[in-house]
Design an enzyme around this catalytic site. Structure first.
Site, PDB file in Angstrom:
ATOM      1  N   TYR A 252      12.602  46.100  68.919  1.00  0.00           N
ATOM      2  CA  TYR A 252      13.329  45.061  69.545  1.00  0.00           C
ATOM      3  C   TYR A 252      12.411  43.823  69.691  1.00  0.00           C
ATOM      4  O   TYR A 252      12.832  42.776  69.223  1.00  0.00           O
ATOM      5  CB  TYR A 252      14.285  45.283  70.598  1.00  0.00           C
ATOM      6  CG  TYR A 252      14.764  44.229  71.532  1.00  0.00           C
ATOM      7  CD1 TYR A 252      15.983  43.595  70.986  1.00  0.00           C
ATOM      8  CD2 TYR A 252      14.311  43.674  72.617  1.00  0.00           C
ATOM      9  CE1 TYR A 252      16.684  42.413  71.736  1.00  0.00           C
ATOM     10  CE2 TYR A 252      14.586  42.545  73.079  1.00  0.00           C
ATOM     11  CZ  TYR A 252      15.862  41.985  72.531  1.00  0.00           C
ATOM     12  OH  TYR A 252      16.545  40.815  73.219  1.00  0.00           O
TER      13      TYR A 252
ATOM     14  N   GLY B  64      28.254  36.672  67.327  1.00  0.00           N
ATOM     15  CA  GLY B  64      28.025  37.652  68.543  1.00  0.00           C
ATOM     16  C   GLY B  64      28.488  36.978  69.935  1.00  0.00           C
ATOM     17  O   GLY B  64      27.929  37.358  70.791  1.00  0.00           O
TER      18      GLY B  64
ATOM     19  N   THR C 174      31.779  37.368  71.575  1.00  0.00           N
ATOM     20  CA  THR C 174      32.802  37.727  72.219  1.00  0.00           C
ATOM     21  C   THR C 174      32.662  38.281  73.930  1.00  0.00           C
ATOM     22  O   THR C 174      33.462  38.562  74.474  1.00  0.00           O
ATOM     23  CB  THR C 174      33.593  38.971  71.344  1.00  0.00           C
ATOM     24  OG1 THR C 174      32.651  40.163  71.647  1.00  0.00           O
ATOM     25  CG2 THR C 174      34.043  38.617  70.084  1.00  0.00           C
TER      26      THR C 174
END
Length: 258
Positions: free
Chosen positions: A149, A14, A16
């Site tokens: 989360y 993850g 980018t």
């Protein structure tokens, strides 16, 4: 302290943009050969171009078992694994369905489980390796606005601790890093509705911290570079005595002395 990761290969999932890209950049600048990961080829190519040098990319969705298998086939070994991939979605508990819970579990937890299972044996065989999980201060301060989360991040911290014990004596360390509110692209997107009200993004971030993370000592979001600095150190040979730790880069949000 000069950190030299020459000759090491590193995967940052993850990566980018946001914290992931900042970690990839930090590892790259320390001399590691970095593999950038994201879901789309366009974003992966752009991130690789920004890094330059020997960086390369893998456009693979690691939020499922097929993605992990594809990555392992393409990249059979790493010295450093940074499990940064993660999603968050504010949603009230009573409005959060099974699909949201399952997606957070697969992306935030199982992606790291699968990659650790794939790459830790090779690190152990070489007698050196570093595995990092990006947890969150939300692993301890479960946010009422996104309990799903917080639960996933608590699992990441537990996973790192358990794997550190499992890898005892191998020369491989496993740790988790706990950022607090961080002014990444994802957080900026969440705050964008507040920016047009005559505020800068930075001020909106400060207001968010004061309202929802009032225990913050620095009183502002961290930068992605501040989080990356911790990750690069933990990935280095200098951190050989640190394993099984949950290392806070939370600006003092967690009101706990250890």
């Amino acid at each position: 302290m000069k950190i030299d990761l020459s000759g090491k290969t590193a995967l940052v999932t993850g990566s980018t943009e946001g914290i992931g890209f900042a970690i990839a950049k930090g590892l790259h600048e320390a001399g590691a050969t970095v593999v950038v990961n994201g879901r789309t080829q366009i974003k992966v190519d752009a991130a690789v171009a920004r890094l330059g040098g020997q960086a390369r990319g893998q456009a693979i969705d690691l939020g499922n078992r097929n993605g992990a298998a594809a990555l392992l086939a393409a990249e059979p070994a790493f010295d450093i694994l940074v499990n940064n991939l993660g999603i968050f979605q504010p949603s009230d508990f009573f409005e959060t369905n099974d699909d949201v819970w399952e997606r957070h579990w697969q992306v935030n937890v199982m992606s790291g489980v699968r990659l650790a299972r794939a790459y830790l044996p090779g690190m152990a065989a070489k007698g050196w390796g570093r595995v990092l999980f990006l947890g969150s201060e939300s692993a301890y301060n479960i946010p009422v606005e996104m309990i799903h989360y917080g639960v996933s991040k608590t699992a990441d911290v537990s996973l790192a601790r358990g794997l550190a014990k499992r890898m005892a004596g191998t020369g491989v360390t496993v740790n988790s890093i706990l950022p607090g509110p961080t002014l990444s692209e994802g957080v900026a997107e969440m705050l964008k509705d507040q920016v047009p009200q005559g505020k800068t993004l930075e001020q909106a971030g400060i207001d968010f911290v004061k309202a929802l993370r009032p225990t913050s000592i620095i009183g502002r979001p961290a930068t992605v570079e501040e989080v990356a600095n911790m990750a690069v150190y933990i990935a280095s040979p200098a951190a050989s005595a640190t394993t099984g730790a949950a290392l806070r880069v939370d600006g003092g949000v967690i009101d706990f002395i250890v």
